[in-house]
Design a protein around this motif. Structure first.
Motif, PDB file in Angstrom:
ATOM      1  N   VAL A  58       1.135  12.298  -6.582  1.00 29.47           N
ATOM      2  CA  VAL A  58       2.445  12.255  -6.134  1.00 29.47           C
ATOM      3  C   VAL A  58       3.643  12.554  -7.742  1.00 29.47           C
ATOM      4  O   VAL A  58       5.099  12.839  -6.396  1.00 29.47           O
ATOM      5  CB  VAL A  58       2.808  10.699  -5.898  1.00 29.47           C
ATOM      6  CG1 VAL A  58       4.063  10.158  -5.375  1.00 29.47           C
ATOM      7  CG2 VAL A  58       2.046   9.548  -4.539  1.00 29.47           C
ATOM      8  N   ALA A  59       3.666  12.652  -7.979  1.00 28.44           N
ATOM      9  CA  ALA A  59       4.884  12.981  -8.791  1.00 28.44           C
ATOM     10  C   ALA A  59       5.015  14.126  -9.364  1.00 28.44           C
ATOM     11  O   ALA A  59       5.972  14.902  -8.843  1.00 28.44           O
ATOM     12  CB  ALA A  59       4.780  12.437 -10.774  1.00 28.44           C
ATOM     13  N   TYR A  73      11.047  16.695 -15.217  1.00 28.28           N
ATOM     14  CA  TYR A  73       9.710  16.236 -16.165  1.00 28.28           C
ATOM     15  C   TYR A  73       9.523  15.102 -15.683  1.00 28.28           C
ATOM     16  O   TYR A  73       9.934  14.021 -14.909  1.00 28.28           O
ATOM     17  CB  TYR A  73      10.896  16.256 -17.375  1.00 28.28           C
ATOM     18  CG  TYR A  73      12.188  17.190 -17.935  1.00 28.28           C
ATOM     19  CD1 TYR A  73      10.956  17.837 -18.858  1.00 28.28           C
ATOM     20  CD2 TYR A  73      12.899  17.421 -17.938  1.00 28.28           C
ATOM     21  CE1 TYR A  73      11.701  18.883 -19.995  1.00 28.28           C
ATOM     22  CE2 TYR A  73      13.142  18.548 -18.475  1.00 28.28           C
ATOM     23  CZ  TYR A  73      12.264  19.009 -19.138  1.00 28.28           C
ATOM     24  OH  TYR A  73      13.438  20.608 -20.561  1.00 28.28           O
ATOM     25  N   LEU A  74       7.868  14.888 -15.954  1.00 32.46           N
ATOM     26  CA  LEU A  74       6.712  13.883 -15.182  1.00 32.46           C
ATOM     27  C   LEU A  74       6.939  12.749 -16.763  1.00 32.46           C
ATOM     28  O   LEU A  74       7.141  13.164 -17.351  1.00 32.46           O
ATOM     29  CB  LEU A  74       5.930  14.910 -14.675  1.00 32.46           C
ATOM     30  CG  LEU A  74       5.923  15.989 -14.361  1.00 32.46           C
ATOM     31  CD1 LEU A  74       4.223  16.355 -13.670  1.00 32.46           C
ATOM     32  CD2 LEU A  74       6.071  15.895 -12.596  1.00 32.46           C
ATOM     33  N   GLY A  75       6.653  11.778 -15.924  1.00 29.66           N
ATOM     34  CA  GLY A  75       6.296  10.843 -16.635  1.00 29.66           C
ATOM     35  C   GLY A  75       5.661   9.505 -16.000  1.00 29.66           C
ATOM     36  O   GLY A  75       5.177   9.909 -14.828  1.00 29.66           O
ATOM     37  N   GLN A  76       5.337   8.774 -16.640  1.00 26.55           N
ATOM     38  CA  GLN A  76       4.059   7.688 -16.005  1.00 26.55           C
ATOM     39  C   GLN A  76       4.724   6.188 -15.754  1.00 26.55           C
ATOM     40  O   GLN A  76       4.653   5.478 -15.361  1.00 26.55           O
ATOM     41  CB  GLN A  76       2.561   7.301 -16.204  1.00 26.55           C
ATOM     42  CG  GLN A  76       1.855   8.885 -16.866  1.00 26.55           C
ATOM     43  CD  GLN A  76       0.613   9.268 -16.742  1.00 26.55           C
ATOM     44  OE1 GLN A  76       0.601   8.761 -18.002  1.00 26.55           O
ATOM     45  NE2 GLN A  76      -0.282   9.410 -15.771  1.00 26.55           N
ATOM     46  N   THR A  83      13.818  12.693 -14.673  1.00 31.14           N
ATOM     47  CA  THR A  83      12.145  12.359 -15.288  1.00 31.14           C
ATOM     48  C   THR A  83      11.850  11.790 -13.636  1.00 31.14           C
ATOM     49  O   THR A  83      12.499  10.808 -12.517  1.00 31.14           O
ATOM     50  CB  THR A  83      12.437  11.801 -16.019  1.00 31.14           C
ATOM     51  OG1 THR A  83      12.650  11.567 -16.983  1.00 31.14           O
ATOM     52  CG2 THR A  83      10.941  10.424 -16.014  1.00 31.14           C
ATOM     53  N   ILE A  84      10.789  11.832 -13.133  1.00 32.06           N
ATOM     54  CA  ILE A  84       9.898  12.320 -12.727  1.00 32.06           C
ATOM     55  C   ILE A  84       8.830  10.877 -12.075  1.00 32.06           C
ATOM     56  O   ILE A  84       8.174  11.932 -12.789  1.00 32.06           O
ATOM     57  CB  ILE A  84       9.705  12.655 -11.007  1.00 32.06           C
ATOM     58  CG1 ILE A  84      10.947  13.280 -10.114  1.00 32.06           C
ATOM     59  CG2 ILE A  84       9.045  12.061  -9.752  1.00 32.06           C
ATOM     60  CD1 ILE A  84      11.242  14.306  -9.555  1.00 32.06           C
ATOM     61  N   ALA A  85       8.698   9.697 -12.889  1.00 31.64           N
ATOM     62  CA  ALA A  85       7.537   9.493 -12.711  1.00 31.64           C
ATOM     63  C   ALA A  85       7.293   8.087 -11.864  1.00 31.64           C
ATOM     64  O   ALA A  85       7.449   8.085 -10.570  1.00 31.64           O
ATOM     65  CB  ALA A  85       8.090   7.970 -13.632  1.00 31.64           C
ATOM     66  N   SER A  86       5.599   8.955 -12.408  1.00 32.34           N
ATOM     67  CA  SER A  86       4.495   8.182 -11.033  1.00 32.34           C
ATOM     68  C   SER A  86       3.329   7.488 -11.860  1.00 32.34           C
ATOM     69  O   SER A  86       2.795   8.914 -12.603  1.00 32.34           O
ATOM     70  CB  SER A  86       4.975   8.968  -9.335  1.00 32.34           C
ATOM     71  OG  SER A  86       3.280   8.350  -9.055  1.00 32.34           O
ATOM     72  N   ALA A 146       0.938  -1.463  -0.030  1.00 34.11           N
ATOM     73  CA  ALA A 146       0.118   0.115   0.291  1.00 34.11           C
ATOM     74  C   ALA A 146       0.630   1.287   0.074  1.00 34.11           C
ATOM     75  O   ALA A 146       2.303   0.904   0.360  1.00 34.11           O
ATOM     76  CB  ALA A 146      -0.868  -0.296   0.586  1.00 34.11           C
ATOM     77  N   GLY A 147       0.268   2.217  -0.378  1.00 34.53           N
ATOM     78  CA  GLY A 147       0.886   3.199  -0.612  1.00 34.53           C
ATOM     79  C   GLY A 147       1.574   3.739  -1.679  1.00 34.53           C
ATOM     80  O   GLY A 147       1.032   2.810  -2.800  1.00 34.53           O
ATOM     81  N   SER A 148       1.835   4.959  -2.265  1.00 33.56           N
ATOM     82  CA  SER A 148       2.429   6.087  -3.632  1.00 33.56           C
ATOM     83  C   SER A 148       3.544   5.921  -3.482  1.00 33.56           C
ATOM     84  O   SER A 148       4.176   6.425  -3.089  1.00 33.56           O
ATOM     85  CB  SER A 148       1.533   7.038  -3.696  1.00 33.56           C
ATOM     86  OG  SER A 148       0.146   7.279  -3.901  1.00 33.56           O
ATOM     87  N   LEU A 149       4.683   5.453  -4.761  1.00 37.05           N
ATOM     88  CA  LEU A 149       5.579   5.606  -5.107  1.00 37.05           C
ATOM     89  C   LEU A 149       5.325   6.813  -6.472  1.00 37.05           C
ATOM     90  O   LEU A 149       5.054   6.831  -7.153  1.00 37.05           O
ATOM     91  CB  LEU A 149       5.967   3.984  -5.242  1.00 37.05           C
ATOM     92  CG  LEU A 149       5.971   3.427  -6.167  1.00 37.05           C
ATOM     93  CD1 LEU A 149       6.370   3.014  -7.580  1.00 37.05           C
ATOM     94  CD2 LEU A 149       6.199   1.497  -5.267  1.00 37.05           C
ATOM     95  N   ALA A 150       7.101   6.547  -6.678  1.00 36.32           N
ATOM     96  CA  ALA A 150       7.239   7.243  -8.055  1.00 36.32           C
ATOM     97  C   ALA A 150       9.197   7.032  -8.238  1.00 36.32           C
ATOM     98  O   ALA A 150       9.435   6.507  -7.493  1.00 36.32           O
ATOM     99  CB  ALA A 150       7.335   8.987  -7.745  1.00 36.32           C
ATOM    100  N   LEU A 151       9.123   7.325  -9.382  1.00 38.07           N
ATOM    101  CA  LEU A 151      10.754   7.016  -9.745  1.00 38.07           C
ATOM    102  C   LEU A 151      11.492   8.106 -10.001  1.00 38.07           C
ATOM    103  O   LEU A 151      11.110   9.215 -10.600  1.00 38.07           O
ATOM    104  CB  LEU A 151      11.255   5.660 -10.556  1.00 38.07           C
ATOM    105  CG  LEU A 151      10.787   4.242 -10.297  1.00 38.07           C
ATOM    106  CD1 LEU A 151      10.582   3.212 -11.594  1.00 38.07           C
ATOM    107  CD2 LEU A 151      10.966   4.157  -9.260  1.00 38.07           C
TER     108      LEU A 151
END
Length: 337
Positions: free
Chosen positions: A161-162, A177-180, A153-156, A129-134
């Motif tokens: 959260v991103a 920069y954002l990504g998924q 890049t910050i991806a989530s 459980a819980g959100s994460l990003a890279l």
């Protein structure tokens, strides 16, 4: 001065320290946690990470601690800047110490050797459980610490959260920069370290700039081939966390993986080469896991195979790299050939 809840950086190595400095530079509250009490006491006494990131004073606003409970208490989020192999244990410990549903940003690159899992997959197993990003992209720790221009890049899959982590780090010379595409970003961060060892070997053997460029380009092809098979997006590999990070890591001796390849080309035994470097070379740890993963996906990766033969099975570096050139010719893009 920071007025919002602080972020806690887990991992007091060079990368964790550099990220903590960027948070402070960006007027964010920051705590830097490490598991080694003695090392943290030395950091506190000198206000400098003399072992992993010498030459950069640690601002008074940066809180140093080995107490994970207090580090997590009231934090806005946690940034995990530990080696991929230590990610599961660190997360499981953090969960026991109060991590809860706090959003996490994973700044590790690589794979877990026993499972061949990528960082976000490890995190989901350790904390369902819980959100994460890279966070990934071309970013040497010393240059980030110096405040030199950097883009990542910050991806989530969680847009909120991103944006939260991107806003925390974005500023001055550090661009986010954002990504998924978690799989694509994570694979880019893992495979580039393996290819960088090959580029270091090629450079150390004096094979020339043409050979280096060919190895990097065909290494990128292997990354794309595996990524597409696993559902990643092609454009991810054309961005910062793909070709950007690969170019950086495979062409500069600030890269521990590139330096390892050069040392091996000079005939230095692997254990001695790693001792000389003094920090983790993720490519060595990633390679066996990458082999497991690509075989499970039935993906051909001849450069990866060649490096596995050299690093893990005693093959001669020059002869093995030359044999890559002797393979039967083929079209560059099979789907258009």
């Amino acid at each position: 001065m920071a007025t919002s809840a602080p972020y806690v950086v887990l991992g007091a190595g060079s990368w964790g320290t550099a990220l903590a400095l960027q948070l402070i530079r960006n007027n964010q509250g920051a705590r830097l946690w490490g598991r080694d009490s003695l090392a943290l006491a030395q950091l506190e006494a000198s206000r400098e990470n003399k072992r992993y990131l010498p030459g950069f004073p640690l601002p008074a606003a940066l809180v140093l601690t080995d107490d994970l409970v207090s580090a997590l208490k009231g934090a806005a989020g946690a940034i995990l800047a530990v080696p991929a192999e230590a990610l599961r244990e660190t997360l499981e410990t953090a969960v026991r110490k109060g991590l809860g549903h706090l959003p996490i940003l994973i700044a590790a690159k690589g794979m877990e050797s026993a499972t061949a899992l990528l960082p976000h997959e490890i995190a989901r197993a350790a904390r369902p459980a819980g959100s994460l990003a890279l966070l990934s992209g071309p970013s040497f720790a010393r240059e980030v610490a110096r405040g030199l221009p950097t883009a990542v890049t910050i991806a989530s899959e969680d847009a909120q959260v991103a944006h939260q982590f991107a806003d925390a780090f974005h500023g001055l010379s550090f661009r986010t920069y954002l990504g998924q595409d978690l799989t694509g970003v994570a694979l880019g961060g893992a495979v580039k370290n393996v290819i960088a060892i090959g580029a270091g070997l090629s450079d150390g053997l004096g094979m020339g700039a043409n050979a280096r460029a060919a190895l990097i380009t065909r290494g990128l092809t292997e990354l794309v081939r595996l990524g597409l098979r696993e559902g990643a997006r092609l454009e991810t590999f054309m961005g910062l966390s793909g070709v950007g990070d690969l170019m950086l890591t495979a062409t500069d001796d600030q890269s521990r993986n590139h330096r390892l390849g050069r040392l091996l080309a000079e005939g230095v035994p692997i254990d001695e080469a790693q001792n000389r470097i003094g920090q983790v070379t993720e490519g060595m740890r990633t390679l066996p896991a990458l082999q497991k993963r690509r075989r499970a996906a039935h993906v051909e990766m001849p450069i990866t195979d060649a490096l596995d033969a050299i690093l893990n099975h005693g093959a001669d570096p020059r002869q093995t790299l030359e044999q890559l050139l002797e393979r039967s010719r083929t079209v560059e893009f099979p789907e258009t050939g």
